[in-house]
Write an enzyme that holds these catalytic residues in place. Structure first.
Site, short mmCIF file in Angstrom:
data_model
loop_
_atom_site.label_atom_id
_atom_site.label_comp_id
_atom_site.label_asym_id
_atom_site.label_seq_id
_atom_site.Cartn_x
_atom_site.Cartn_y
_atom_site.Cartn_z
N HIS A 68 0.80 -1.23 0.00
CA HIS A 68 0.00 0.00 0.00
C HIS A 68 0.83 1.28 0.00
O HIS A 68 0.28 2.37 -0.15
CB HIS A 68 -0.98 0.00 1.18
CG HIS A 68 -2.29 0.63 0.86
ND1 HIS A 68 -3.44 0.41 1.58
CD2 HIS A 68 -2.65 1.49 -0.13
CE1 HIS A 68 -4.44 1.11 1.07
NE2 HIS A 68 -3.99 1.77 0.03
N ASP A 84 -9.96 -0.39 3.79
CA ASP A 84 -8.77 -1.00 4.39
C ASP A 84 -9.05 -1.40 5.84
O ASP A 84 -9.81 -0.72 6.53
CB ASP A 84 -7.63 0.03 4.35
CG ASP A 84 -6.24 -0.57 4.50
OD1 ASP A 84 -6.11 -1.61 5.14
OD2 ASP A 84 -5.28 0.05 3.99
N HIS A 103 -6.73 -1.18 7.93
CA HIS A 103 -5.80 -0.32 8.66
C HIS A 103 -5.99 1.14 8.25
O HIS A 103 -6.50 1.44 7.17
CB HIS A 103 -4.36 -0.75 8.36
CG HIS A 103 -4.11 -2.21 8.59
ND1 HIS A 103 -4.26 -3.14 7.58
CD2 HIS A 103 -3.75 -2.89 9.69
CE1 HIS A 103 -4.00 -4.35 8.07
NE2 HIS A 103 -3.68 -4.23 9.34
N ASP A 132 -3.33 3.27 8.00
CA ASP A 132 -2.14 3.69 7.24
C ASP A 132 -1.79 5.14 7.51
O ASP A 132 -1.39 5.89 6.61
CB ASP A 132 -2.32 3.43 5.75
CG ASP A 132 -2.39 1.94 5.43
OD1 ASP A 132 -1.99 1.13 6.28
OD2 ASP A 132 -2.86 1.58 4.34
N HIS A 154 4.43 0.96 4.19
CA HIS A 154 3.06 0.67 3.74
C HIS A 154 2.03 1.00 4.82
O HIS A 154 0.83 1.01 4.53
CB HIS A 154 2.92 -0.78 3.27
CG HIS A 154 2.80 -1.81 4.37
ND1 HIS A 154 2.14 -3.01 4.19
CD2 HIS A 154 3.27 -1.84 5.63
CE1 HIS A 154 2.21 -3.72 5.30
NE2 HIS A 154 2.89 -3.04 6.18
N ASP A 188 -7.42 -1.85 -0.35
CA ASP A 188 -6.50 -2.85 0.16
C ASP A 188 -7.30 -4.13 0.36
O ASP A 188 -8.32 -4.13 1.06
CB ASP A 188 -5.91 -2.35 1.48
CG ASP A 188 -4.80 -3.24 2.02
OD1 ASP A 188 -4.88 -4.47 1.86
OD2 ASP A 188 -3.86 -2.69 2.63
N ASP A 246 -6.85 -6.47 2.23
CA ASP A 246 -7.03 -6.90 3.61
C ASP A 246 -8.20 -6.21 4.29
O ASP A 246 -8.54 -6.51 5.43
CB ASP A 246 -5.74 -6.76 4.43
CG ASP A 246 -5.35 -5.32 4.77
OD1 ASP A 246 -6.21 -4.44 4.84
OD2 ASP A 246 -4.14 -5.09 5.00
N GLU A 280 -1.95 -4.93 -2.16
CA GLU A 280 -1.62 -5.88 -1.10
C GLU A 280 -2.04 -7.32 -1.41
O GLU A 280 -2.30 -8.11 -0.49
CB GLU A 280 -2.20 -5.44 0.25
CG GLU A 280 -1.58 -4.16 0.80
CD GLU A 280 -0.18 -4.33 1.40
OE1 GLU A 280 0.32 -5.46 1.41
OE2 GLU A 280 0.39 -3.31 1.84
#
Length: 300
Positions: free
Chosen positions: A100, A123, A125, A127, A140, A227, A229, A272
């Site tokens: 990412h 996402d 996360h 980030d 990332h 992303d 994830d 990702e």
């Protein structure tokens, strides 16, 4: 959306610590993305992959704990230039990662063309880490912070302007793993976040409708940074930092369908995907299916 899409692969794996995500662009192409989008009536221009330098694992930075800062900066500078050229050509930029950290370059190439670019950050996360708050030093985990102008100047000043995005023009969707420094930054900057709690409580339809309304009123273009994830690992196992309790496959299709109906998305990236950690290219196939929904694929 424009009827021409330009694809760029960004085989970056230096923004994190697990090898294999550099094969993400190849996995997405192998999953049939070009053929799928062509069936929807788009003219596809595949620009190939950005060349990524291969520094030794022992590369050290004298003034920072950020891993592979020089190589990540150089690669994202190349990506920013390539994305800028796509926007200037009138085509829709579609970027395949890679980890990412590539969003730093994508947004640097896009944002200069908008007065108020919006970002949907799909996402697990945030980030939003910096060198001071990051537990790992992996870049990332920092691209959204960098894009709002917080972080190492080598990264924040890519393409010679800063910031790329205003905090109030960001919507994070699917968050369920946030470091303490990220939580503080979210509160301080007033970044809009829909965690899994909101998705469970409100439903994906309500979350996406609110996000679209929020961005439509204040932006002149919206970039989707997805992303894999963000999805639950049962649906997208081939990611480097899986987090249980994520967005489902069907909810993600619904989200993409609502974005397509809204007509606000002006650029996108899917990141990702790590084929080494995947099951028979399942995660890349999920990414391609979601692209189908984002670009107007219908069951009937």
């Amino acid at each position: 959306m424009k009827n021409q899409i330009s694809i760029i692969g960004m085989p970056m794996d230096l923004g994190q610590s697990r090898r294999g995500v550099d094969m993400g662009p190849s996995a997405i192409r192998y999953a049939g993305v070009v053929e799928r989008l062509e069936k929807l009536g788009y003219k596809i221009h595949d620009k190939g992959d950005i060349e990524i330098g291969r520094p030794g694992m022992a590369e050290a930075e004298s003034d920072t704990n950020l891993k592979f800062l020089k190589a990540v900066t150089e690669a994202n500078t190349k990506l920013a230039s390539a994305v800028n050229d796509i926007v200037e050509s009138g085509s829709f930029p579609l970027v395949f990662g890679g980890d990412h950290s590539i969003a730093i370059g994508t947004l640097a190439g896009i944002s200069k063309h908008y007065d108020n670019l919006g970002v949907i950050w799909y996402d697990a996360h945030g980030d939003l880490n910096t060198s001071e708050t990051s537990p790992s030093g992996n870049i990332h985990g920092m691209p959204l912070a960098v894009s709002i102008g917080i972080g190492h100047p080598a990264l924040t000043n890519i393409a010679d302007y800063c910031p790329k995005v205003k905090p109030e023009n960001i919507v994070i969707i699917g968050a369920r793993s946030l470091d303490e420094g990220e939580r503080l930054l979210i509160r301080d900057k007033g970044i809009k976040v829909y965690t899994m709690h909101e998705i469970d409580r409100l439903g994906m339809t309500k979350v996406m409708e609110e996000a679209v309304k929020y961005l439509k009123e204040k932006t002149d273009g919206v970039h989707l940074s997805l992303d894999l994830d963000g999805l639950d690992p049962s649906d997208a196992p081939g990611v480097g930092t899986p987090v249980l309790g994520g967005i489902s496959y069907r909810e993600s299709h619904l989200a993409m369908e609502i974005l397509e109906e809204s007509k606000i998305i002006t650029s996108a990236e899917f990141v990702e995907i790590n084929p080494i950690l995947d099951e028979k290219n399942k995660t890349a196939e999920v990414a391609v299916a979601l692209m189908g929904s984002l670009f107007g694929e219908k069951l009937l």
